[in-house]
Scaffold this motif. Sequence first.
Motif, mmCIF file in Angstrom:
data_model
loop_
_atom_site.group_PDB
_atom_site.id
_atom_site.type_symbol
_atom_site.label_atom_id
_atom_site.label_comp_id
_atom_site.label_asym_id
_atom_site.label_seq_id
_atom_site.Cartn_x
_atom_site.Cartn_y
_atom_site.Cartn_z
ATOM 1 N N ASP A 29 0.840 -1.197 0.000
ATOM 2 C CA ASP A 29 0.000 0.000 0.000
ATOM 3 C C ASP A 29 0.876 1.248 0.000
ATOM 4 O O ASP A 29 1.253 1.760 1.064
ATOM 5 C CB ASP A 29 -0.922 -0.023 1.228
ATOM 6 N N ALA A 30 1.218 1.699 -1.176
ATOM 7 C CA ALA A 30 2.112 2.852 -1.290
ATOM 8 C C ALA A 30 1.942 3.502 -2.654
ATOM 9 O O ALA A 30 1.499 2.865 -3.619
ATOM 10 C CB ALA A 30 3.567 2.421 -1.095
ATOM 11 N N ASN A 31 2.293 4.767 -2.719
ATOM 12 C CA ASN A 31 2.418 5.476 -3.987
ATOM 13 C C ASN A 31 3.782 5.119 -4.566
ATOM 14 O O ASN A 31 4.807 5.461 -3.980
ATOM 15 C CB ASN A 31 2.290 6.981 -3.747
ATOM 16 N N VAL A 32 3.780 4.414 -5.681
ATOM 17 C CA VAL A 32 5.022 3.926 -6.277
ATOM 18 C C VAL A 32 5.257 4.656 -7.593
ATOM 19 O O VAL A 32 4.378 4.690 -8.459
ATOM 20 C CB VAL A 32 4.960 2.407 -6.532
ATOM 21 N N GLN A 33 6.448 5.226 -7.731
ATOM 22 C CA GLN A 33 6.817 5.932 -8.953
ATOM 23 C C GLN A 33 8.154 5.396 -9.455
ATOM 24 O O GLN A 33 9.143 5.403 -8.728
ATOM 25 C CB GLN A 33 6.940 7.443 -8.696
ATOM 26 N N ARG A 34 8.171 4.907 -10.685
ATOM 27 C CA ARG A 34 9.425 4.515 -11.327
ATOM 28 C C ARG A 34 10.025 5.751 -11.980
ATOM 29 O O ARG A 34 9.340 6.474 -12.705
ATOM 30 C CB ARG A 34 9.183 3.423 -12.372
ATOM 31 N N ILE A 35 11.275 5.990 -11.727
ATOM 32 C CA ILE A 35 11.892 7.233 -12.186
ATOM 33 C C ILE A 35 13.175 6.960 -12.964
ATOM 34 O O ILE A 35 13.785 5.894 -12.856
ATOM 35 C CB ILE A 35 12.217 8.176 -11.004
ATOM 36 N N MET A 36 13.556 7.941 -13.762
ATOM 37 C CA MET A 36 14.891 8.019 -14.329
ATOM 38 C C MET A 36 15.440 9.384 -13.926
ATOM 39 O O MET A 36 14.729 10.390 -13.987
ATOM 40 C CB MET A 36 14.860 7.868 -15.848
ATOM 41 N N TYR A 37 16.679 9.405 -13.466
ATOM 42 C CA TYR A 37 17.243 10.652 -12.962
ATOM 43 C C TYR A 37 18.708 10.763 -13.355
ATOM 44 O O TYR A 37 19.337 9.792 -13.767
ATOM 45 C CB TYR A 37 17.089 10.731 -11.436
ATOM 46 N N ARG A 38 19.231 11.965 -13.225
ATOM 47 C CA ARG A 38 20.623 12.211 -13.579
ATOM 48 C C ARG A 38 21.542 11.978 -12.378
ATOM 49 O O ARG A 38 21.277 12.406 -11.258
ATOM 50 C CB ARG A 38 20.805 13.641 -14.074
ATOM 51 N N THR A 39 22.647 11.291 -12.653
ATOM 52 C CA THR A 39 23.745 11.184 -11.705
ATOM 53 C C THR A 39 25.040 11.246 -12.507
ATOM 54 O O THR A 39 25.027 11.678 -13.663
ATOM 55 C CB THR A 39 23.622 9.892 -10.852
ATOM 56 N N THR A 40 26.153 10.827 -11.920
ATOM 57 C CA THR A 40 27.409 10.799 -12.664
ATOM 58 C C THR A 40 28.101 9.466 -12.429
ATOM 59 O O THR A 40 27.928 8.829 -11.389
ATOM 60 C CB THR A 40 28.367 11.932 -12.246
#
Length: 405
Positions: free
Chosen positions: A71-82
């Motif tokens: 029971d959670a709001n789940v978001q798959r993300i792509m983000y910037r790192t190095t």
Amino acid sequence: MQSCHVPRRRVVAALAATCAAFTVPVPSGEAAATGPIPEVRQVRLPDSNGDVISAEPGVFHLDPLKAVKVDANVQRIMYRTTDRTGRPIAVTGTVLVPNKAHAAPRPIVGFAPGTQGLADKCAPSRQLAEGTEYEALPLKGLLDEGYAVVVTDYQGLGTPGVHTYMDREAQGRAVLDSVRAAQRLDAAGLPAAGPVALYGYSQGGGASASAAELAPAYAPELKIRGAVVGAPPADMNKVAESMDGSPYGAFFNYALSGLSASYDIDTGPYLNAHGRRVTDDLRDNLCTTQALARYPFLNSRFLTADGRPLTERLKRAPWDTIVADQQLGRRTPAVPVLLSHSALDDVVPQQVGRTLAADWCRRGTTVKFSGNYVPGHIAATAATSSEGRPWLADRFAGRSAPSTC
């Protein structure tokens, strides 16, 4: 995934050109979460580390039958790192916010996953959706406390290239930038400058430790309250000697693949035909449990062209320098640390964890070293989780951290 808006800013021409030069393929459609990717499109990386490139709703199942959904709001993300060299890259991950209420500001735990494998299908964001993530219970335990959790996939898991397994800097940066991304993700509704903690076991313990060491210089704005570090592979020479030929020998091959990718070294000349087949199979097809079942007691001397174990090669150039680069304990975390490690660990010897704790103590870090006698590396994850949750609760409550220094 749908591309997010990249903020418009005045930037010098050189920065604009640099940003334009780094584009990454982004999966589109639901198939990206669990199966083959039918198409990709190119997007420009945003300006800052931790900026969100794209996001889509996801799901977290506790079982492969998908009968139990968290029971959670789940978001798959792509983000910037190095990466290790400082080159901007895209990494994927998952932001989970429990529907359970928590007093504001809700804490965020940067969860560094343990060894998943090298193939893209092994990415935690995919395994969470499929109900095959073996760290599902520790993750759910943190969500049950009301904490938001962000789980990085690390470099090369779910994104192009070989996963840079055991690369200290790449892993630590991916964890810290995942927290930044969670804070900046509108769909998560998390505080932009709220309390943060780091958590990880095994590979994740090394990544959590690295993130704690890197944070003062790399992410000084994050309000990190503490780090839980379980069974960290802090000394690769000692860990390699323990793993090679053991039931976990595939992990040693993972490290060879990951570090050779990070440092751009061709391993082909080191390996015989069998070694190349095994390495390709581990890179392309098998996640952790499958790899351990297919290649138990994998001994590197049967994989090499000269018949000598790869542990010997680690002591010669260029590998001696590469291995030294991964050493933990040479930098100072600015936050308290709980270091949990079983005396019966059959992958990472407990003395490796004890030495790391002692090194940090000498540098002035507040460290609680917690030994236990849970038999086996995998089973001891439960000990780290059961002790880690109340320890984190005390850190978020502002209580003084215990020390065994």
